[in-house]
Design a protein around this motif. Sequence first.
Motif, short mmCIF file in Angstrom:
data_model
loop_
_atom_site.label_atom_id
_atom_site.label_comp_id
_atom_site.label_asym_id
_atom_site.label_seq_id
_atom_site.Cartn_x
_atom_site.Cartn_y
_atom_site.Cartn_z
N GLU A 1 0.83 -1.21 0.00
CA GLU A 1 0.00 0.00 0.00
C GLU A 1 0.86 1.26 0.00
OE1 GLU A 1 -3.85 -1.75 2.50
OE2 GLU A 1 -2.19 -0.79 3.57
N VAL B 1 2.27 1.83 -3.53
CA VAL B 1 1.26 2.42 -4.41
C VAL B 1 1.11 3.91 -4.12
CG1 VAL B 1 -1.23 2.45 -4.91
CG2 VAL B 1 0.00 0.27 -4.80
N ASP B 2 1.12 4.27 -2.83
CA ASP B 2 1.02 5.67 -2.43
C ASP B 2 2.20 6.48 -2.98
OD1 ASP B 2 -0.60 7.55 -0.81
OD2 ASP B 2 1.22 7.72 0.39
N GLU C 1 3.90 5.91 -5.59
CA GLU C 1 3.83 5.97 -7.06
C GLU C 1 2.71 6.87 -7.56
OE1 GLU C 1 3.50 1.79 -7.84
OE2 GLU C 1 5.68 1.53 -8.00
N SER C 2 1.83 7.34 -6.68
CA SER C 2 0.69 8.16 -7.07
C SER C 2 1.14 9.54 -7.54
CB SER C 2 -0.27 8.31 -5.89
OG SER C 2 -1.28 9.25 -6.21
N ASP C 3 0.53 10.03 -8.62
CA ASP C 3 0.82 11.36 -9.13
C ASP C 3 0.24 12.45 -8.24
OD1 ASP C 3 2.18 10.32 -11.31
OD2 ASP C 3 0.39 10.37 -12.61
N ASP C 4 -0.72 12.10 -7.38
CA ASP C 4 -1.39 13.08 -6.53
C ASP C 4 -0.80 13.14 -5.12
OD1 ASP C 4 -3.15 13.59 -8.63
OD2 ASP C 4 -4.53 12.03 -7.98
N VAL C 5 0.35 12.50 -4.92
CA VAL C 5 0.97 12.45 -3.60
C VAL C 5 2.44 12.82 -3.72
CG1 VAL C 5 1.61 10.93 -1.68
CG2 VAL C 5 -0.62 10.66 -2.78
N THR D 1 5.79 12.68 -1.17
CA THR D 1 6.33 12.26 0.12
C THR D 1 7.78 12.70 0.19
OG1 THR D 1 4.85 10.34 0.18
CG2 THR D 1 6.74 10.30 1.66
N ARG E 1 3.96 13.36 4.21
CA ARG E 1 3.20 13.02 3.01
C ARG E 1 2.19 14.13 2.76
NH1 ARG E 1 -1.74 11.50 1.42
NH2 ARG E 1 -1.97 9.75 -0.02
N GLY F 1 -1.09 14.92 0.09
CA GLY F 1 -1.96 14.57 -1.03
C GLY F 1 -2.47 15.85 -1.66
N ASP G 1 -5.23 17.67 -4.22
CA ASP G 1 -6.53 17.52 -4.85
C ASP G 1 -6.99 18.90 -5.30
OD1 ASP G 1 -9.00 16.68 -5.74
OD2 ASP G 1 -9.83 16.36 -3.73
#
Length: 177
Positions: A49, A52-53, A55-59, A61, A75, A77, A79
């Motif tokens: 998990e 995946v976080d 690798e997210s374009d919206d996050v 870290t 981290r 996020g 939006d």
Amino acid sequence: MAQSDGVRIDVIGVDHVGELLTVRRAAFVTEAQLYDDPNIPALTQTLDELQVDLESDDVVTLGAWQGHRLIGSIRVGIDGDKATIGRLAVVPDLQGQGIGTQLLFAVLGHLPESTKEVWVFTGQNSKHNIALYNKAGYDHQFDQVAGDLTYAYLKKVLEAGAVVSDDLDDNAVRGDN
């Protein structure tokens, strides 16, 4: 990449996912003890998990390093014009030395220019964390119950052209969110 006092702050990639998981778990034990709950999200997130976080374009870290050692992370996020900070963590042996404050301010430089407000949440009883966020310009907005925990939500409105300062004391930043 920011660096001060021997601490280097930079984006964490998936190649450091194992170290990040270890840092977060170590840092969040204090929060788990405070709330008598070993199942807070930061302690139950799996390695997969977390990858995946990352690798997210919206996050985004960020990590704080001393030499080759990962000693903290944060981290955020993203939006639209809103950003939400979470999982601010500093290794237990270095808490209270300003690393959390450095991360908190460094993350602002990684937000899109269109970001208008930044939110952060923490356990309602995490008084040191709430004090840190207040000193950094975050104002309490509301509390929300989630299961057995009550979270305090704080917001900082970003002003165009505002100068960001990081000359705060860091009062024992523990694992957060």
